[in-house]
Design an enzyme around this catalytic site. Structure first.
Site, PDB file in Angstrom:
ATOM      1  CB  CYS A 275       1.985  -7.974  18.583  1.00 40.27           C
ATOM      2  SG  CYS A 275       1.164  -7.400  17.075  1.00 40.27           S
TER       3      CYS A 275
ATOM      4  CG  HIS B 276      -0.415  -4.616  14.235  1.00 42.73           C
ATOM      5  ND1 HIS B 276       0.876  -4.588  14.708  1.00 42.73           N
ATOM      6  CD2 HIS B 276      -0.337  -4.693  12.892  1.00 42.73           C
ATOM      7  CE1 HIS B 276       1.703  -4.661  13.675  1.00 42.73           C
ATOM      8  NE2 HIS B 276       1.002  -4.732  12.571  1.00 42.73           N
TER       9      HIS B 276
ATOM     10  CE  LYS C 274      -3.191  -3.307   0.611  1.00 36.95           C
ATOM     11  NZ  LYS C 274      -4.000  -3.470  -0.577  1.00 36.95           N
TER      12      LYS C 274
ATOM     13  CB  CYS D 288       4.903  -6.209  16.102  1.00 38.68           C
ATOM     14  SG  CYS D 288       3.906  -4.735  16.301  1.00 38.68           S
TER      15      CYS D 288
ATOM     16  CG  HIS E 252       4.144  -1.496   2.336  1.00 37.73           C
ATOM     17  ND1 HIS E 252       2.897  -1.993   2.057  1.00 37.73           N
ATOM     18  CD2 HIS E 252       4.416  -1.871   3.604  1.00 37.73           C
ATOM     19  CE1 HIS E 252       2.440  -2.656   3.097  1.00 37.73           C
ATOM     20  NE2 HIS E 252       3.340  -2.588   4.066  1.00 37.73           N
TER      21      HIS E 252
ATOM     22  CG  HIS F   8      -0.381  -0.077   2.537  1.00 38.78           C
ATOM     23  ND1 HIS F   8       0.370   0.951   3.049  1.00 38.78           N
ATOM     24  CD2 HIS F   8      -0.396  -1.044   3.502  1.00 38.78           C
ATOM     25  CE1 HIS F   8       0.778   0.644   4.274  1.00 38.78           C
ATOM     26  NE2 HIS F   8       0.332  -0.575   4.574  1.00 38.78           N
TER      27      HIS F   8
ATOM     28  CB  CYS G 248      -0.467  -4.897  19.312  1.00 36.97           C
ATOM     29  SG  CYS G 248       0.767  -3.984  18.366  1.00 36.97           S
TER      30      CYS G 248
ATOM     31  CE  LYS H 287       2.284   1.149  10.287  1.00 40.20           C
ATOM     32  NZ  LYS H 287       2.315  -0.290  10.532  1.00 40.20           N
TER      33      LYS H 287
HETATM   34  N1  MSP Z   1       9.357  -7.150   7.578  1.00 38.71           N
HETATM   35  C1  MSP Z   1       9.495  -6.063   8.495  1.00 38.71           C
HETATM   36  C2  MSP Z   1      10.742  -5.248   8.175  1.00 38.71           C
HETATM   37  C3  MSP Z   1      12.015  -6.019   8.219  1.00 38.71           C
HETATM   38  S1  MSP Z   1      13.380  -5.035   7.818  1.00 38.71           S
HETATM   39  C4  MSP Z   1      14.720  -5.958   8.216  1.00 38.71           C
HETATM   40  C5  MSP Z   1       8.264  -5.167   8.408  1.00 38.71           C
HETATM   41  N2  MSP Z   1       7.547  -5.261   7.308  1.00 38.71           N
HETATM   42  S2  MSP Z   1       6.215  -4.428   6.995  1.00 38.71           S
HETATM   43  O1  MSP Z   1       5.829  -4.828   5.671  1.00 38.71           O
HETATM   44  O2  MSP Z   1       5.262  -4.643   8.034  1.00 38.71           O
HETATM   45  O3  MSP Z   1       6.566  -2.929   7.061  1.00 38.71           O
HETATM   46  C6  MSP Z   1       7.586  -2.458   6.262  1.00 38.71           C
HETATM   47  C7  MSP Z   1       7.700  -0.972   6.357  1.00 38.71           C
HETATM   48  O4  MSP Z   1       6.502  -0.353   5.894  1.00 38.71           O
HETATM   49  C8  MSP Z   1       7.960  -0.453   7.749  1.00 38.71           C
HETATM   50  O5  MSP Z   1       9.033   0.473   7.684  1.00 38.71           O
HETATM   51  C9  MSP Z   1       6.686   0.277   8.108  1.00 38.71           C
HETATM   52  O6  MSP Z   1       6.922   1.399   8.909  1.00 38.71           O
HETATM   53  C10 MSP Z   1       6.231   0.718   6.730  1.00 38.71           C
HETATM   54  N3  MSP Z   1       4.838   1.075   6.751  1.00 38.71           N
HETATM   55  C11 MSP Z   1       3.752   0.265   6.875  1.00 38.71           C
HETATM   56  N4  MSP Z   1       2.626   1.050   6.966  1.00 38.71           N
HETATM   57  C12 MSP Z   1       2.996   2.362   6.891  1.00 38.71           C
HETATM   58  C13 MSP Z   1       2.317   3.575   6.806  1.00 38.71           C
HETATM   59  N5  MSP Z   1       1.006   3.649   6.906  1.00 38.71           N
HETATM   60  N6  MSP Z   1       3.053   4.690   6.590  1.00 38.71           N
HETATM   61  C14 MSP Z   1       4.409   4.661   6.390  1.00 38.71           C
HETATM   62  N7  MSP Z   1       5.078   3.552   6.470  1.00 38.71           N
HETATM   63  C15 MSP Z   1       4.424   2.408   6.888  1.00 38.71           C
HETATM   64  O7  MSP Z   1       8.031  -4.401   9.324  1.00 38.71           O
END
Ligand code: MSP
Length: 535
Positions: free
Chosen positions: A137, A162, A313, A140, A31, A28, A159, A310
Site C-alpha cells: 500500500c 486507506h 485528505k 501506508c 495531524h 488536517h 488496504c 478516519k
Molecule cells: N510519515 C509517517 C510517520 C513517520 S514517523 C517516523 C506517517 N505520516 S502521516 O502524515 O501519514 O501520518 C502522521 C500521523 O498523523 C500518524 O500518527 C497518523 O495516525 C496521524 N493521523 C492521520 N490522520 C488521522 C486522523 N484522522 N486522526 C488522528 N490522527 C491521524 O504516517
C-alpha cells in the site's frame, strides 16, 4: 517507573516526539491533534521545571511524495520545500506549537547519519539480500499481510486503512533480520509494562509479535526518491527506516554525542494507532541491533473520525485546522480535542459538540468566572485585590479543592499522558469556584456596608482571584493565550513574574497572589460564538 524519564536530576531532557508527517498533502485536524497533544505535554513538563526537548518534522521520501510531485509537475524536493514552508510550519506557528526543533528527512544532518546507521547494520551482519513479493500500500508505504486486506470491486484487494487497491510488488531487496528480535522484544514488553499505552495498543502489539515476526525489507530499487543504500546505491533506503531514524538524527546521533546522550532516547513517542507497530516493534528492534537505548514510552492516539471513517485528505474528509480556529479561536481549538476525547480512543468531530462545550465550559464556566471576579474587585475595591481577612471553612474547602486539582492534573497529564482526565480536574475546580461564589453571594454581601461584611466580601473575592491565579498556571500549557490574558488581568505578572516561570507544584500553594495586586477587567476570554460571527 519510567514514566517521567531521566530528567529528575536535571541531567537529560524530557524528550517528546510527534510522528514526522508526510508532506504529500496539507495538514488536517488529525495531524494537528497529535502535535497539539505533544505541545501540551511538553509545556506541562517545562512548567514542572524540567528540561524538555520537543521534536516534530516532516517525512519527505518515498513513492507517495514522488508521485504527488510528479502529478504536480515539480521535483520531489521542490514539492517538499513548498509544502513545508507554505503549509506545515505556518500551521504549527498558528497553533502556538513550541517545538524545539523541526527535522526534515531531506536534510543532510539526517541523510548522512541514516546511511551510517544502515551501513553499520550491514557490517554487523544484520542485513542480507533477498527477494520479496507481496501486496503493497503506497498510502501506508508498507507491505501488507494478505490476510489483512479487504475485498474491493472486481476482485481488487484493498488496504484496510486507506480503502484503496494495493499493488503487487516484487523486488530484490535488502532485509533486516527483524524476525530474530521477537523473543527479546517480548521480554522487553514484559519487563516494561508501561512501554506501550493504552492497554489496547499494548495488547495488539503483543499479539502481533507473538505470532512471529518476518524480516523487514529495508531497501527499494524501483524508484529513486530516497536515501541511497551506501554499499549499493541502485537501492534507496525504505522510507520507514529512514523516517524512524529522525528521532535519533535530530538530537545529534553520530554527530553530537553530548547532545545525543543528554536527550536520547525519547521519553514519549506520540503516534497514531495506525503507525504503532513501526514504533513499538521495528524501531526498538533497530535500536537493539545497534545496542542503543530504547524509548521509554510509545503512546498511541486514536483517530479523529468523520462519518465513521478516519479523517483523511485522500478521502477528502480532511478538515483544515484553520477552518475551526477562525471560528473558535486557537485556545479553544487546542483545548477541545484533548478535552473531549479520551486520549487513545477514536473520536468524532462535530461542530455541534464543539459549540456546546465551548459555550458551557469555556464561555460560561471559565470565561464568566474570570470576568465576574475582575469586575467585582473593580467595583468594590477599586481594582486593588483585598486581603482575605476572615477565611473560614468555605475558603478552606476551595483551597483543598485546588490542591486536589493540581495533584490530579499533574499526575494525569504529566505522568499518564491522559489529557482529558487532567483537563477535567481543572474544570471541576472551576465549577467548584463558581459554586462557592453562588453560595457566598458576594453581590449581596456588598450591599451591607458593615466592617464585618466588608471583611467577608474581601475574603470571598480574594479566594476567587487566588483560585484563578492557579487556574491560569494549570491551563497555560493547554491554552497559552487565554492563560496569559487571565494572568495579566489578575496583575500577577507584576507580583509573581512571568506565567511561564510558574511551577505546576506551586499552583497549589494557597495565597501566592499578594493582596494589593492590580486587577483589571481585560478582554473577554471566550466571547460568545454568535457575537464573534457578527464581529
Ligand atoms: N510519515 C509517517 C510517520 C513517520 S514517523 C517516523 C506517517 N505520516 S502521516 O502524515 O501519514 O501520518 C502522521 C500521523 O498523523 C500518524 O500518527 C497518523 O495516525 C496521524 N493521523 C492521520 N490522520 C488521522 C486522523 N484522522 N486522526 C488522528 N490522527 C491521524 O504516517
Amino acid at each position: 517507573m519510567a514514566a517521567t524519564g531521566t530528567n529528575s536530576n536535571g541531567a537529560s531532557a524530557y524528550y517528546v516526539t510527534t510522528p514526522i508527517y508526510y508532506v504529500n498533502d496539507r495538514p488536517h485536524l488529525g495531524h494537528a491533534y497529535t502535535t497539539v497533544a505533544g505541545d501540551v505535554l511538553t509545556r506541562w513538563h517545562r512548567q514542572r521545571g524540567e528540561k524538555v526537548w520537543y521534536l516534530t518534522g516532516t517525512d519527505e521520501h518515498g513513492q507517495k511524495i514522488m508521485r504527488t510531485a510528479d502529478a504536480n509537475g515539480v521535483t520531489p524536493q521542490q514539492w517538499c520545500d513548498k509544502l513545508v514552508e507554505e503549509a506545515w510550519k505556518p500551521l504549527w506557528e498558528h497553533l502556538e506549537i513550541a517545538n524545539d526543533d523541526f527535522i526534515r528527512t531531506t536534510q543532510e544532518r539526517h541523510t548522512h547519519r541514516v546511511q551510517e546507521f544502515v551501513q553499520d547494520l550491514y557490517d554487523k551482519g544484520e542485513v542480507y539480500q533477498g527477494g520479496y513479493e507481496g501486496p503493497y500500500c503506497v498510502g501506508c508505504e508498507e507491505y501488507k499481510s494478505p490476510g489483512d486486506l479487504l475485498d474491493g470491486e472486481d476482485g481488487a484487494k484493498l488496504c484496510p486503512i486507506h480503502k484503496r487497491p494495493v499493488e503487487m510488488l516484487k523486488e530484490e531487496n535488502y532485509f533486516f533480520k527483524l524476525s530474530a528480535y521477537g523473543p527479546r522484544l517480548l521480554e522487553f514488553y514484559e519487563a516494561n509494562p508501561g512501554f506501550i499505552q493504552p492497554e489496547s495498543a499494548r495488547n495488539e502489539v503483543l499479539q502481533f509479535v507473538r505470532q512471529g515476526l518476518q524480516d523487514l525489507s529495508i531497501s527499494r530499487s524501483t524508484f529513486d526518491w530516497g536515501i541511497p543504500i551506501p554499499w549499493d546505491p541502485k537501492h534507496v533506503i525504505y522510507v520507514w527506516v529512514d523516517a524512524l531514524l529522525n528521532y535519533a538524527t535530530a538530537v545529534g546521533y553520530g554527530a553530537d554525542p553530548a547532545k545525543f546522550d543528554a536527550t536520547f532516547p525519547a521519553d514519549v513517542h506520540l503516534v497514531g494507532k495506525d503507525i504503532l507497530r513501526f514504533h513499538a516493534v521495528i524501531w526498538p528492534a533497530m535500536l537493539m541491533a545497534q545496542g542503543l537505548p530504547l524509548p521509554r514510552k510509545v503512546v498511541a492516539n486514536g483517530w479523529l473520525m468523520v462519518g465513521g471513517e478516519k479523517m483523511s485528505k485522500s478521502n477528502l474528509t480532511g478538515i483544515a485546522p484553520q477552518d475551526l480556529t477562525s471560528h473558535f479561536g486557537v485556545d479553544a481549538y487546542r483545548w477541545y480535542f484533548l478535552r473531549a476525547i479520551q486520549f487513545g480512543q477514536d473520536g468524532s468531530f462535530s461542530w455541534e459538540d464543539f459549540t456546546a462545550r465551548y459555550t458551557s465550559e469555556l464561555a460560561n464556566d471559565f470565561g464568566n468566572l474570570a470576568s465576574r471576579v475582575a469586575a467585582m474587585v473593580g467595583r468594590y475595591f477599586d481594582g486593588k485585590l483585598p486581603a482575605a481577612e476572615a477565611p473560614g471553612d468555605a475558603e478552606q474547602a476551595v483551597a483543598d479543592g485546588l490542591a486536589r486539582a493540581v495533584a490530579e492534573a499533574d499526575r494525569r497529564i504529566g505522568d499518564e499522558v491522559d489529557f482529558s482526565g487532567g483537563i477535567a480536574a481543572v474544570f471541576d475546580f472551576i465549577k467548584q469556584v463558581n459554586g462557592y461564589l453562588t453560595e457566598q453571594e458576594p453581590w449581596k454581601v456588598a450591599k451591607d456596608g458593615s466592617a464585618e461584611s466588608r471583611a467577608r466580601l474581601a475574603t470571598i473575592l480574594y479566594t476567587a482571584a487566588e483560585s484563578l491565579r492557579a487556574v491560569a498556571v494549570l491551563l497555560n500549557p493547554v491554552m497559552p493565550a487565554a492563560a496569559a490574558k487571565l494572568w495579566d488581568s489578575l496583575g500577577a505578572e507584576a507580583s509573581l513574574g512571568a506565567l511561564a516561570d510558574q511551577r505546576v507544584g506551586e499552583a497549589a500553594d494557597w495565597g501566592r497572589l499578594p493582596a494589593g495586586s492590580t486587577v483589571t477587567k481585560g478582554d473577554i476570554l471566550f466571547p460568545r460564538l454568535e457575537e464573534k460571527k457578527d464581529a
